[in-house]
Design a protein around this motif. Structure first.
Motif, short mmCIF file in Angstrom:
data_model
loop_
_atom_site.label_atom_id
_atom_site.label_comp_id
_atom_site.label_asym_id
_atom_site.label_seq_id
_atom_site.Cartn_x
_atom_site.Cartn_y
_atom_site.Cartn_z
N UNK A 170 0.80 -1.23 0.00
CA UNK A 170 0.00 0.00 0.00
C UNK A 170 0.83 1.28 0.00
N UNK A 171 2.08 1.21 0.46
CA UNK A 171 2.96 2.38 0.44
C UNK A 171 3.77 2.31 -0.85
N UNK A 172 3.52 3.24 -1.75
CA UNK A 172 4.00 3.09 -3.13
C UNK A 172 5.51 2.99 -3.28
N UNK A 210 -9.23 18.69 6.49
CA UNK A 210 -8.94 18.22 5.13
C UNK A 210 -7.44 18.30 4.84
N UNK A 211 -6.81 19.37 5.28
CA UNK A 211 -5.37 19.53 5.07
C UNK A 211 -4.60 18.48 5.87
N UNK A 212 -5.07 18.19 7.08
CA UNK A 212 -4.48 17.17 7.94
C UNK A 212 -4.52 15.81 7.24
N UNK A 216 -1.43 12.33 4.28
CA UNK A 216 -1.25 10.91 4.01
C UNK A 216 -0.77 10.69 2.58
N UNK A 217 -1.31 11.45 1.64
CA UNK A 217 -0.90 11.34 0.24
C UNK A 217 0.58 11.65 0.09
N UNK A 218 1.08 12.56 0.90
CA UNK A 218 2.49 12.97 0.80
C UNK A 218 3.44 11.84 1.19
N UNK A 224 -5.94 9.09 1.96
CA UNK A 224 -6.36 8.43 3.20
C UNK A 224 -7.49 7.43 2.96
N UNK A 225 -8.37 7.72 2.02
CA UNK A 225 -9.51 6.84 1.76
C UNK A 225 -9.11 5.44 1.35
#
Length: 328
Positions: A170-172, A210-212, A216-218, A224-225
């Motif tokens: 899951x972690x690219x 939302x910024x928090x 996760x994408x970073x 996060x979804x």
């Protein structure tokens, strides 16, 4: 009732969010992932660590470098090789350490398995001040490269989604590390629930929240979804044992039910009466894990039939009166 630290944190985040919700989200994530002191936080924990100290000293400790941290692995070997012995990785939860997994490690070693306990960044004997799912999976990858491949992953609490994320790739930026079996103990099933709980505790408004969550994408390359068990494991068929107590006050039992619904390859075991932390060293639980590893491979697997969650058609195996038949 909120503590003084929580009240101050909320005030600071509110002031930052008034100027920049994005900065408030970044600050909230930094605070959330900042690890605490590894010193015992209570007299009860101090006694538990003292009891585990001698056994931990008997392990072979090796430290591995990952970005921003040096993580400690503790290797426990059985006295002699046993047929069917497997290599097992144990991963603890947030604000925990390998010392709390000793009872489980000992039960597995006594059954002839080789066990590696991993201290996550900023925990136990590992260095670092930051822990999130990406860092956890990087640490699991380092353990795999040094000690693996592993036959089994066992994750308690935060260690549960960590081992599932590692198994699913899951972690690219981290290679997929897929064991034959997984055991989760008192594990959350959806990281979005954790982020919402933390955001509420910090008093984040909608924009800052939302910024928090976008942080996760970073670190993972995914939103996060995507970090809910049904999405992480939807095409990963691994025999899994889910252990959870209905009286767990930190991670609701509904999380175990969510994991169990991911496929017929997943089995749910209730361990009521042991709460969230005692569960990992409770004798009925350690024995259940040992028994799960000792189960005979099903006939379908022996002859090459797919696991229950496989989408492949059943293969024909053996013959009866000269005609192929399906094994039950």
């Amino acid at each position: 009732m909120a503590s003084l630290v929580q009240k101050v944190t909320r005030v600071v985040l509110r002031l930052v969010a008034a100027q920049s919700p994005e900065k408030a989200g970044e600050l909230a994530f930094w605070l959330f992932t900042r690890t605490r002191s590894t010193k015992p936080q209570s007299e009860k924990e101090r006694k538990a660590l003292a009891l585990a100290k001698a056994r931990m000293a008997e392990s072979e400790t090796l430290r591995l470098v990952i970005p921003g941290s040096v993580v400690a692995t503790h290797l426990f070997r059985p006295a002699q090789s046993v047929a069917g012995g497997q290599k097992v990785l144990l991963v603890h939860g947030y604000r925990s350490r390998s010392d709390h997994m000793v009872a489980l490690a000992d039960a597995l070693v006594a059954a002839g398995h080789t066990v590696v306990c991993l201290d996550l960044p900023g925990h136990g004997a590992s260095t670092g001040r930051t822990l999130h799912l990406g860092k956890s999976v990087e640490a699991i990858d380092a353990a795999w490269r040094q000690h693996g491949p592993f036959d089994v992953f066992v994750g308690h609490s935060f260690g549960g989604p960590s081992v599932m994320a590692a198994a699913a790739g899951s972690i690219l930026h981290v290679p997929q590390r897929r064991p034959d079996r997984i055991v989760t103990i008192a594990a959350p099933s959806n990281l979005a629930d954790v982020f919402r709980w933390v955001g509420k505790m910090m008093g984040l408004g909608a924009a800052a929240q939302n910024a928090f969550e976008r942080q996760v994408l970073r670190f993972s390359g995914r939103p996060l979804s995507e970090f809910r068990v049904d999405r992480m494991m939807h095409d990963v068929c691994i025999r899994t044992l889910v252990i959870h107590a209905e009286d767990d006050k930190e991670v609701a039992f509904s999380n175990a039910e969510a994991i169990a619904r991911t496929g017929p390859n997943v089995r749910l075991l209730k361990a009521n009466g042991f709460g969230h932390r005692r569960i990992v060293s409770a004798e009925p639980v350690t024995q259940a894990v040992v028994e799960f590893l000792g189960e005979e491979v099903k006939a379908a697997e022996i002859v090459g039939l797919p696991l229950p969650c496989s989408k492949e058609p059943n293969k024909l195996a053996a013959t009866e009166n000269g005609r192929p038949r399906r094994l039950a």
